[in-house]
Motif scaffolding. Structure first.
Motif, short mmCIF file in Angstrom:
data_model
loop_
_atom_site.label_atom_id
_atom_site.label_comp_id
_atom_site.label_asym_id
_atom_site.label_seq_id
_atom_site.Cartn_x
_atom_site.Cartn_y
_atom_site.Cartn_z
N GLY A 120 0.81 -1.39 0.00
CA GLY A 120 0.04 -0.22 0.19
C GLY A 120 0.79 1.28 -0.07
O GLY A 120 0.42 2.28 0.25
N ARG A 121 2.17 1.10 -0.42
CA ARG A 121 3.00 2.34 -0.28
C ARG A 121 2.31 3.52 -1.02
O ARG A 121 2.37 4.49 -0.30
N ASN A 122 2.23 3.29 -2.34
CA ASN A 122 1.65 4.50 -3.20
C ASN A 122 0.42 5.12 -2.86
O ASN A 122 0.09 6.12 -2.86
N ILE A 123 -0.23 3.97 -2.25
CA ILE A 123 -1.78 4.57 -1.91
C ILE A 123 -1.40 5.45 -0.67
O ILE A 123 -2.12 6.57 -0.62
N LEU A 124 -0.70 5.14 0.22
CA LEU A 124 -0.62 5.91 1.42
C LEU A 124 0.19 7.39 0.87
O LEU A 124 -0.18 8.29 1.31
N PHE A 125 1.19 7.07 0.18
CA PHE A 125 1.77 8.49 -0.14
C PHE A 125 1.17 9.36 -0.86
O PHE A 125 1.00 10.59 -0.56
N LEU A 126 0.44 8.88 -1.98
CA LEU A 126 -0.62 9.75 -2.74
C LEU A 126 -1.50 10.41 -1.73
O LEU A 126 -2.04 11.45 -2.04
N SER A 127 -2.00 9.78 -0.71
CA SER A 127 -3.43 10.23 0.11
C SER A 127 -2.67 11.42 0.90
O SER A 127 -3.38 12.47 0.96
N PHE A 128 -1.33 11.25 1.27
CA PHE A 128 -0.74 12.39 2.07
C PHE A 128 -0.28 13.57 1.12
O PHE A 128 -0.54 14.88 1.58
N ALA A 129 -0.09 13.21 -0.17
CA ALA A 129 0.03 14.36 -1.17
C ALA A 129 -1.25 15.02 -1.34
O ALA A 129 -1.14 16.10 -1.56
N LEU A 130 -2.29 14.18 -1.34
CA LEU A 130 -3.44 14.82 -1.98
C LEU A 130 -4.07 15.89 -0.69
O LEU A 130 -4.56 16.94 -0.85
N SER A 131 -3.92 15.25 0.53
CA SER A 131 -4.30 16.07 1.58
C SER A 131 -3.47 17.46 1.69
O SER A 131 -3.84 18.60 1.87
N LEU A 132 -2.08 17.27 1.35
CA LEU A 132 -1.32 18.40 1.32
C LEU A 132 -1.54 19.29 0.24
O LEU A 132 -1.39 20.58 0.55
N ALA A 133 -1.71 18.82 -0.70
CA ALA A 133 -2.08 19.66 -2.01
C ALA A 133 -3.40 20.60 -1.83
O ALA A 133 -3.35 21.85 -2.09
N GLU A 134 -4.38 19.64 -1.50
CA GLU A 134 -5.71 20.65 -1.35
C GLU A 134 -5.52 21.58 0.04
O GLU A 134 -6.21 22.66 -0.20
N GLY A 135 -4.87 21.25 1.12
CA GLY A 135 -4.67 22.17 1.92
C GLY A 135 -3.92 23.28 1.59
O GLY A 135 -4.18 24.43 2.16
N MET A 167 -11.07 8.34 -7.24
CA MET A 167 -11.10 8.61 -5.85
C MET A 167 -10.87 10.28 -5.34
O MET A 167 -11.50 10.54 -4.54
N ALA A 168 -9.82 10.81 -5.97
CA ALA A 168 -9.39 12.13 -5.62
C ALA A 168 -10.55 13.20 -6.19
O ALA A 168 -10.81 13.88 -5.40
#
Length: 246
Positions: A120-135, A167-168
């Protein structure tokens, strides 16, 4: 020589998060993003590099990431994760040995998902990035995955990226508000082989000499035998170039 694909952001784009491991692919991807945002003319790049400390055996890549981001002059965040997140991988567990001398990689035929796969590495990494980008109000996330010269990881395939993009679109305020475009996942290396990635890296002036690819370094030096070392050597050989990091 391949050309950089036109992935330039719109004129009103506010910025991008770039996943940076310190390896060949992610560094090339970072410099493609920088070129998209006007580098080298634009000295104040609206980019944020995101790295992860997940107790990986090749933690030297974090040192490389810091140097690469500093050289480009952009913000850099390293997110530390609990070691218990990623079990069952030779990249994180001492008792599991990193696969070596997988010669069939030279023919591009992967028979099974190797033990270097991190669950699940890229799933988790992209999720962090998505939150960071939106914020931060950013419009894009760049990730240097590629589906050709890779080690058979399921989270490097086009199908995975397409699904994460959906999903995003559905799972963020920016995606459902109707007030603008959703955050875009950009994968400029997705359909390229290692040779082409190296050529692109040179074209965009990426500091390939600073990059680290080895999964199982010995006193900070590449082992030369793991999947990543083999694929990197194959890429430079096919490009007719010497690896500047060796």
């Amino acid at each position: 020589m391949v050309s950089v694909m036109d992935s330039s952001p719109k004129s009103n784009s506010k910025g991008a998060v770039v996943l940076l491991s310190g390896g060949l692919d992610s560094t090339t991807c970072l410099y493609i993003a920088a070129r998209d945002y006007g580098y080298p003319k634009n000295k104040k790049l609206p980019l944020l590099a995101l790295s992860f400390d997940y107790s990986q055996k090749h933690k030297i890549e974090l040192i490389k990431s810091k140097k690469i981001a500093k050289l480009l002059g952009i913000k850099h965040v390293t997110q530390k994760l609990d070691p218990g997140f990623f079990l069952g991988s030779s990249l994180t567990e001492k008792k599991i040995k990193v696969r070596k001398n997988a010669k069939f990689l030279l023919s591009g035929k992967e028979e099974e998902i190797p033990n270097t796969y991190v669950p699940g590495r890229n799933i988790l990494f992209l999720s962090f990035a998505l939150s960071l980008a939106e914020g931060h109000g950013y419009d894009s996330i760049y990730i240097g995955v590629n589906a050709l010269d890779y080690s058979g990881y399921p989270d490097c395939r086009p199908e995975f990226i397409e699904s994460f993009q959906k999903m995003a679109n559905l799972g963020t305020k920016k995606g459902v508000s109707g007030k603008g475009d959703s955050i875009q996942i950009k994968t400029p290396l997705l359909h390229l082989g290692k040779k082409e990635i190296i050529e692109l890296g040179i074209q965009v002036d990426a500091p390939l000499h600073l990059t680290h690819s080895c999964y199982d370094p010995i006193k900070g030096k590449p082992c030369g035998k793991c999947d990543s070392c083999i694929l990197r050597a194959k890429g430079f050989l096919e490009a007719g170039l010497l690896d500047p990091a060796t």
